[in-house]
Design a protein around this motif. Structure first.
Motif, short mmCIF file in Angstrom:
data_model
loop_
_atom_site.label_atom_id
_atom_site.label_comp_id
_atom_site.label_asym_id
_atom_site.label_seq_id
_atom_site.Cartn_x
_atom_site.Cartn_y
_atom_site.Cartn_z
N THR A 1 0.84 -1.24 -0.03
CA THR A 1 0.09 -0.12 0.03
C THR A 1 0.85 1.27 -0.01
O THR A 1 1.74 1.54 0.90
CB THR A 1 -0.99 -0.17 1.18
OG1 THR A 1 -1.79 -1.21 1.30
CG2 THR A 1 -1.54 1.19 1.30
N ILE B 1 1.28 4.87 0.65
CA ILE B 1 0.37 6.23 1.28
C ILE B 1 1.31 7.38 1.20
O ILE B 1 2.01 7.77 1.41
CB ILE B 1 0.54 5.83 3.01
CG1 ILE B 1 -0.11 4.37 3.08
CG2 ILE B 1 -0.16 6.89 3.55
CD1 ILE B 1 -0.14 3.95 4.65
N THR C 1 -7.05 15.51 -3.57
CA THR C 1 -7.67 14.37 -3.88
C THR C 1 -6.60 13.71 -4.80
O THR C 1 -5.74 14.13 -5.49
CB THR C 1 -8.89 14.40 -4.91
OG1 THR C 1 -8.69 15.20 -6.06
CG2 THR C 1 -10.20 15.14 -4.19
N TRP D 1 -4.23 7.42 -9.06
CA TRP D 1 -3.05 6.51 -9.10
C TRP D 1 -2.82 6.00 -10.52
O TRP D 1 -4.04 5.65 -11.11
CB TRP D 1 -3.10 5.51 -8.15
CG TRP D 1 -3.29 5.77 -6.81
CD1 TRP D 1 -4.23 6.34 -6.07
CD2 TRP D 1 -2.31 6.05 -5.99
NE1 TRP D 1 -4.00 6.75 -4.88
CE2 TRP D 1 -2.84 6.48 -4.60
CE3 TRP D 1 -0.75 5.80 -5.96
CZ2 TRP D 1 -1.93 6.69 -3.48
CZ3 TRP D 1 0.18 5.93 -4.94
CH2 TRP D 1 -0.45 6.41 -3.47
N SER E 1 -4.62 0.51 -7.34
CA SER E 1 -5.86 0.63 -7.06
C SER E 1 -6.31 2.32 -6.71
O SER E 1 -5.13 2.95 -6.51
CB SER E 1 -6.44 -0.07 -5.70
OG SER E 1 -6.04 0.56 -4.72
N ASP F 1 -7.01 3.22 -3.94
CA ASP F 1 -6.60 3.57 -2.85
C ASP F 1 -5.05 3.24 -2.69
O ASP F 1 -4.54 3.32 -1.50
CB ASP F 1 -7.46 2.71 -1.87
CG ASP F 1 -8.76 2.90 -1.83
OD1 ASP F 1 -9.23 3.89 -1.98
OD2 ASP F 1 -9.48 1.53 -1.78
#
Length: 332
Positions: free
Chosen positions: A2, A4, A15, A18, A29, A31
């Motif tokens: 992930t 971050i 906002t 990716w 994703s 996220d």
């Protein structure tokens, strides 16, 4: 994995979007979760958007197969000596620890050593062989090797004696030689020889007997087939009654009209038939009276005198040996 993102300043807002440079290698994703797909490299880009402002950050990810070996190693040194009759179990290990592979084993000389499908090396005959293990994972192959030297465990490589390289042996005594072979499993027919039987003889079981003063080299041989290994010891035969050295001990300071006692010691201790003689280098400072190894030094006046002790021994043939030592005594 992930990813971050963080903004500067810490009060900033945005906002995120990716993207990946290669979805075949790694997908990402909304996220920021990066999912590896296949081996290779991909650049993951995050874009922070605040109104018309856009800022980006990138990371290049390398996707690797955790089961793909990068190296294989063996549980041995690069070279090993193995003995006929004693197999060697080779155990391979992969890097990384998550790697998987199938193994195949080969030998460069089956006449010297064979290797089983389980990595058991069996020594066959003296010689050398290179054992190779190949770790295979798909099209990937990694190898490791060990060179084994096959030796006969009963073949001696050296003879070791229970003595120093040089030994002094006194007339009347004997010396028992007890050779050992290396390796410990070695065998051999042991024989003994002397370079001078007139000085020292040696029996078939290694007992050295001194005959007269002099030197003799005793050679011990171990014979195993065509292999011969040997060790030597140089024997010096000495008369135990002959003095090798003399030393003086005692008080080095004397007062006028007073006496101090000096004592002489002869080596070897068996030299008990010596005749002692003591003298002073300066009787105006000190005089001597003695009885064998004991000497009384009497101070005459202030000064320093050198006291000499000479020991003499005459053997049965009439040959005389003398040894001397000196000792300074200060009179005050």
């Amino acid at each position: 994995m992930t990813a971050i993102p963080s903004l500067t300043p810490s009060t900033a807002e945005a906002t995120y979007t990716w993207t990946t440079s290669s979805a075949k290698i790694a997908a990402v994703s909304a996220d920021g979760i990066v999912t590896p797909v296949a081996e290779g490299k991909a650049t993951i880009t995050v874009t922070a958007i605040y109104g018309k402002v856009k800022k980006t950050a990138k990371v290049t990810v390398t996707v690797a197969d955790p089961k793909k070996p990068t190296a294989v190693a063996l549980n041995t040194a690069a070279t090993e000596t193995i003995y006929i009759g004693t197999p060697l179990q080779l155990i391979p290990s992969l890097t990384p620890s998550t790697a998987e592979a199938t193994y195949t084993w080969t030998t460069s000389s089956a006449k010297a050593a064979t290797v089983s499908a389980d990595g058991i090396v069996t020594p066959v005959a003296e010689g050398k062989a290179t054992i190779t293990v190949t770790a295979t994972y798909g099209s990937v192959k990694k190898t490791a090797k060990v060179v084994v030297t096959v030796a006969d465990p009963e073949k001696p490589t050296a003879v070791i004696l229970n003595t120093e390289a040089k030994e002094t042996l006194y007339l009347g005594n004997t010396l028992k030689l007890s050779p050992t072979l290396e390796p410990a499993t070695a065998k051999g027919n042991i024989t003994y020889a002397t370079s001078s039987a007139a000085v020292a003889t040696v029996s078939t079981n290694g007992i050295v007997t001194p005959m007269k003063e002099g030197t003799a080299t005793i050679t011990v041989k171990a014979t195993y087939g065509s292999v011969v290994k040997s060790a030597k010891v140089l024997i010096t035969v000495a008369d135990p009654k002959k003095p090798a050295s003399v030393t003086i001990s005692g008080d080095s300071a004397a007062a006028v009209n007073s006496s101090v006692t000096l004592t002489a010691a002869v080596e070897p201790a068996s030299a008990t038939e010596c005749v002692f003689a003591w003298k002073s280098s300066a009787t105006k400072y000190a005089t001597v009276t003695y009885d064998g190894a004991t000497c009384e030094v009497t101070g005459v006046k202030a000064g320093t005198a050198t006291i000499t002790c000479t020991v003499a021994y005459t053997d049965a043939s009439g040959k005389k040996t003398t040894k001397s030592a000196t000792y300074k005594v200060k009179v005050s």
